[in-house]
Structure formats: C-alpha cells, structure tokens
Design an enzyme around this catalytic site. Sequence first.
Site, PDB file in Angstrom:
ATOM      1  N   CYS A 114     -31.078  50.679 -10.922  1.00 42.30           N
ATOM      2  CA  CYS A 114     -29.755  50.083 -11.169  1.00 42.30           C
ATOM      3  C   CYS A 114     -28.638  51.126 -11.242  1.00 42.30           C
ATOM      4  O   CYS A 114     -27.467  50.785 -11.141  1.00 42.30           O
ATOM      5  CB  CYS A 114     -29.774  49.276 -12.458  1.00 42.30           C
ATOM      6  SG  CYS A 114     -30.852  47.844 -12.377  1.00 42.30           S
ATOM      7  N   HIS A 250     -22.410  48.652 -15.475  1.00 40.10           N
ATOM      8  CA  HIS A 250     -23.487  47.916 -14.817  1.00 40.10           C
ATOM      9  C   HIS A 250     -23.612  46.545 -15.484  1.00 40.10           C
ATOM     10  O   HIS A 250     -23.637  46.435 -16.712  1.00 40.10           O
ATOM     11  CB  HIS A 250     -24.783  48.713 -14.948  1.00 40.10           C
ATOM     12  CG  HIS A 250     -25.995  47.986 -14.472  1.00 40.10           C
ATOM     13  ND1 HIS A 250     -25.999  47.239 -13.314  1.00 40.10           N
ATOM     14  CD2 HIS A 250     -27.248  47.875 -14.996  1.00 40.10           C
ATOM     15  CE1 HIS A 250     -27.200  46.704 -13.145  1.00 40.10           C
ATOM     16  NE2 HIS A 250     -27.968  47.076 -14.153  1.00 40.10           N
ATOM     17  N   ASN A 280     -27.898  40.325 -12.960  1.00 42.01           N
ATOM     18  CA  ASN A 280     -28.030  41.763 -12.698  1.00 42.01           C
ATOM     19  C   ASN A 280     -28.411  41.975 -11.232  1.00 42.01           C
ATOM     20  O   ASN A 280     -29.526  41.639 -10.834  1.00 42.01           O
ATOM     21  CB  ASN A 280     -29.100  42.331 -13.644  1.00 42.01           C
ATOM     22  CG  ASN A 280     -29.339  43.816 -13.462  1.00 42.01           C
ATOM     23  OD1 ASN A 280     -28.890  44.417 -12.481  1.00 42.01           O
ATOM     24  ND2 ASN A 280     -30.056  44.407 -14.401  1.00 42.01           N
TER      25      ASN A 280
HETATM   26  N1  ACO Z   1     -36.071  31.920 -22.151  1.00 46.25           N
HETATM   27  C1  ACO Z   1     -36.402  31.593 -23.409  1.00 46.25           C
HETATM   28  N2  ACO Z   1     -36.933  32.440 -24.288  1.00 46.25           N
HETATM   29  C2  ACO Z   1     -37.163  33.702 -23.871  1.00 46.25           C
HETATM   30  C3  ACO Z   1     -36.854  34.121 -22.563  1.00 46.25           C
HETATM   31  C4  ACO Z   1     -36.283  33.174 -21.691  1.00 46.25           C
HETATM   32  N3  ACO Z   1     -35.923  33.471 -20.432  1.00 46.25           N
HETATM   33  N4  ACO Z   1     -37.161  35.420 -22.435  1.00 46.25           N
HETATM   34  C5  ACO Z   1     -37.660  35.806 -23.623  1.00 46.25           C
HETATM   35  N5  ACO Z   1     -37.656  34.772 -24.479  1.00 46.25           N
HETATM   36  C6  ACO Z   1     -38.109  34.754 -25.863  1.00 46.25           C
HETATM   37  C7  ACO Z   1     -39.074  35.861 -26.175  1.00 46.25           C
HETATM   38  O1  ACO Z   1     -40.375  35.493 -25.796  1.00 46.25           O
HETATM   39  C8  ACO Z   1     -38.934  36.004 -27.681  1.00 46.25           C
HETATM   40  O2  ACO Z   1     -39.716  34.995 -28.280  1.00 46.25           O
HETATM   41  P1  ACO Z   1     -40.546  35.337 -29.605  1.00 46.25           P
HETATM   42  O3  ACO Z   1     -39.532  35.735 -30.634  1.00 46.25           O
HETATM   43  O4  ACO Z   1     -41.207  34.037 -29.888  1.00 46.25           O
HETATM   44  O5  ACO Z   1     -41.476  36.437 -29.230  1.00 46.25           O
HETATM   45  C9  ACO Z   1     -37.468  35.634 -27.929  1.00 46.25           C
HETATM   46  O6  ACO Z   1     -37.011  34.961 -26.731  1.00 46.25           O
HETATM   47  C10 ACO Z   1     -36.571  36.788 -28.245  1.00 46.25           C
HETATM   48  O7  ACO Z   1     -36.852  37.823 -27.354  1.00 46.25           O
HETATM   49  P2  ACO Z   1     -36.129  39.205 -27.501  1.00 46.25           P
HETATM   50  O8  ACO Z   1     -36.812  40.157 -26.586  1.00 46.25           O
HETATM   51  O9  ACO Z   1     -35.962  39.588 -28.914  1.00 46.25           O
HETATM   52  O10 ACO Z   1     -34.682  38.848 -26.955  1.00 46.25           O
HETATM   53  P3  ACO Z   1     -33.486  39.837 -26.765  1.00 46.25           P
HETATM   54  O11 ACO Z   1     -32.361  39.421 -27.592  1.00 46.25           O
HETATM   55  O12 ACO Z   1     -33.907  41.279 -26.850  1.00 46.25           O
HETATM   56  O13 ACO Z   1     -33.088  39.571 -25.249  1.00 46.25           O
HETATM   57  C11 ACO Z   1     -33.316  40.487 -23.087  1.00 46.25           C
HETATM   58  C12 ACO Z   1     -34.018  39.821 -24.239  1.00 46.25           C
HETATM   59  C13 ACO Z   1     -32.246  39.549 -22.542  1.00 46.25           C
HETATM   60  C14 ACO Z   1     -34.330  40.793 -22.002  1.00 46.25           C
HETATM   61  C15 ACO Z   1     -32.644  41.792 -23.593  1.00 46.25           C
HETATM   62  O14 ACO Z   1     -33.578  42.546 -24.321  1.00 46.25           O
HETATM   63  C16 ACO Z   1     -32.110  42.626 -22.481  1.00 46.25           C
HETATM   64  O15 ACO Z   1     -31.149  42.261 -21.822  1.00 46.25           O
HETATM   65  N6  ACO Z   1     -32.674  43.830 -22.271  1.00 46.25           N
HETATM   66  C17 ACO Z   1     -32.232  44.697 -21.220  1.00 46.25           C
HETATM   67  C18 ACO Z   1     -32.797  44.274 -19.905  1.00 46.25           C
HETATM   68  C19 ACO Z   1     -32.083  44.970 -18.780  1.00 46.25           C
HETATM   69  O16 ACO Z   1     -30.901  45.153 -18.820  1.00 46.25           O
HETATM   70  N7  ACO Z   1     -32.781  45.393 -17.774  1.00 46.25           N
HETATM   71  C20 ACO Z   1     -32.079  46.116 -16.758  1.00 46.25           C
HETATM   72  C21 ACO Z   1     -32.960  46.588 -15.824  1.00 46.25           C
HETATM   73  S1  ACO Z   1     -32.083  47.761 -14.877  1.00 46.25           S
HETATM   74  C22 ACO Z   1     -33.085  48.212 -13.584  1.00 46.25           C
HETATM   75  O17 ACO Z   1     -33.084  49.355 -13.203  1.00 46.25           O
HETATM   76  C23 ACO Z   1     -33.991  47.230 -12.996  1.00 46.25           C
END
Ligand code: ACO
Length: 326
Positions: A114, A250, A280
């Site tokens: 990314c 980003h 993203n």
């Molecule tokens: N729908 C519903 N529930 C979900 C989903 C979904 N799509 N995805 C996860 N959950 C659940 C999880 O299972 C978890 O449930 P649990 O508490 O029963 O275990 C709950 O939601 C909370 O999950 P968290 O991981 O605490 O949620 P968080 O607030 O951290 O958000 C997210 C998750 C959106 C993935 C966040 O951590 C994030 O944006 N991280 C960065 C990801 C990113 O930017 N990646 C970039 C990649 S760049 C590249 O080079 C590819």
Amino acid sequence: MLKYARLTGWGKYLPENVVTNKDLEEKVNTLDTWIQTRTGIKERRLAADDEAASGMAVKAAQDALRVAGLRSEQLDLVIVATVTPEMIFPSCASLVQHAIGAKNAAAFDLNAACTGFVYAAATASQFIGTGMYKKILVVGSEVYSRILDWSDRDTCVLFGDGAGAVVLEAGSKPPGFLSFVLGSNGARPELLNLLGLCGNPNDPDKNRHYITMNGSEIYKFAVRTMAKASKQVLSKAGLTIDDLKLVIPHQANKRIIQAVAKSLGVQNDKVFMNVEKYGNTSAASVPIALCEAAEEGRLDANDYVALVGFGAGLSWGAAVLQWGSG
Ligand code: ACO
C-alpha cells in the site's frame, strides 16, 4: 540542474461495479453498520472479469497525460506500483508503456504494497534529480478483489479495486516534491502478507494466494507510523503542519485517518478522505485521492500537500509536495 519533480498531470480510473456493504452482507457474516463504524467504508468498486491492473492503469495514465498536455512518446519512464499485476512478467509497467504508446520510455513495476505509490513517486523524483529522466509517469493500480478470501470477513470488506496516475516533470526550482521519508521493517511478515507464486516453504498452506492480516496490530502500526513519518517529512522540507493546505493519507480506514489527524494536531477538514467510496485500493489509494483533491479544486498553485502511506512490509512513506506546474 532540473532537480524538482513537478506534478503536472493526474488521473484515475475506478471500475463501474459498485459493491455496497449491504451487498457484502449476502456474501459473508458481516453488517453494514459494523463496516461503517469500524472503517468508514460504505462501498467499493470491483473490477469486471475482463479488467486487470494494466488496463485500469492505462485509463488513469491517459487522463494524467491529458491533464499534463503531454504525448505518450515524450515519456522517459513508466513506473507502476502494484502487487496485483496480471503477469509477474512482463511487468505491468511494460504492458502500460506499450498500450499508451510510450515507445521512448523505460518501464518497471515497484512493490511496496500500500506504500507503493509514495515509494514510486520518490523513485521517480530521484531519476529527475540526477538528470537521467525529465518526464515520468507514476501509476498505482490494484485489483485486490482477486487476492481476497471472500469468506474472510476480517479482510474482504476492507479493499477495493482502482488506479491512479500522475505525471512528473523536471523543473529547475519549486514547485515540486520537496522531501521524502521512506521506511521498512520486515521483522514480522506474518502481520500482513500474501504468498508469492513460488509459495513459502515455511507456511502451513504453501499455496495460499490470498491476504491474511492481523488487523489490530496493523491499525496501531498505521497510526503511529503515519503520524511520525508526516512529522519527519515536514521537518525535512523546513515546514510545519500549519504550512500544509492538505494531508492526503493512504485510505485504509476512517478511524486510522482521524487518529493520525489528531496526533498531528490538524482538523479533519484539512485531511482528504474518500475511503467511504472506494475502500482501501492499496497503491492506488493515494494517487486516486490526490486526483480527486485536484478535481475538487482543493489545491491551488504553490500550496503544500503531504502524502503519507503505510502497508505490508511493514512499510511506510511520506512526501511533501508543493503543488503546481511552475
Ligand atoms: N463484520 C463484522 N464483524 C467483524 C468483521 C466484519 N467484517 N470483521 C471483524 N469482525 C469482528 C471480529 O471478529 C471481532 O469479534 P470478536 O470481538 O467477537 O472477536 C470484532 O469484530 C472486533 O474486531 P477488532 O479486530 O477488534 O475490530 P477493530 O476495531 O480493530 O477493526 C479492522 C478491525 C477494521 C480490521 C481494523 O483493525 C483495521 O482497520 N486495521 C487495519 C487494517 C489495514 O488498514 N490494513 C491495511 C493493509 S495495507 C496493505 O499493504 C495491504
């Protein structure tokens, strides 16, 4: 010496197919409200079956050339930042170079996930700074829909497809890119990865060709690193946050962007955001956002804009650009 890389053209391409969070509710165990609250994403674009990274890059590139008023034969170099090319070789950049008729240009792909566009803009600027090239096309183009596990709600709701492009041209004085900060820490590849075609002998599933990610670790890394890199790159340019017209981060997650804005002490309205429309788009996200900021008239000649990204690697990059073609 023509050492400043001026941004003279910009363009973007988004596939027509709009996929809303409601549509995803039918594919995977998720909810529109969860996606919107946790990420800010409302919808994303997904490439049609006959679309690939090079074709999308070509459309964005043609827009950028038109804005710059350049003919493709005038280009010296084409760089495409992508981790989703339709072929490992020839490079996506070579396909683009041929398709747009840039017959005098060298071409190569660049992979910094990314962060790819910021790395590619920095790379292009070095070619201009040394005097080797004067006119360079830099594209970010991604088709993440083909590297997602569509049964994994942790990842499949986050990404979208698209392409963004810019033209950089040599100038003897600003405007142009004023500073860059690039970084990498490969200590924990398990946090965010996609296996290569050759697989990984150490991975239990050697042929796993989709993204796996530790979302909360990446979240913390993103906020910490984008804020730090933004401060460093401003300092290198001899500027402060108050000098900036716009920060273009980003577009991964609205909460990450807002946390970075808070850490930098800038109002949210000084930070460009379109993650709600596209999700993203990885290496395409910063050039698409830059293009939309320009199209919306949010940048005037000589304004300072900071670009900042993070991604797999883990990698990060930031740039300060003075807007305008001189
Ligand atoms: N729908 C519903 N529930 C979900 C989903 C979904 N799509 N995805 C996860 N959950 C659940 C999880 O299972 C978890 O449930 P649990 O508490 O029963 O275990 C709950 O939601 C909370 O999950 P968290 O991981 O605490 O949620 P968080 O607030 O951290 O958000 C997210 C998750 C959106 C993935 C966040 O951590 C994030 O944006 N991280 C960065 C990801 C990113 O930017 N990646 C970039 C990649 S760049 C590249 O080079 C590819």
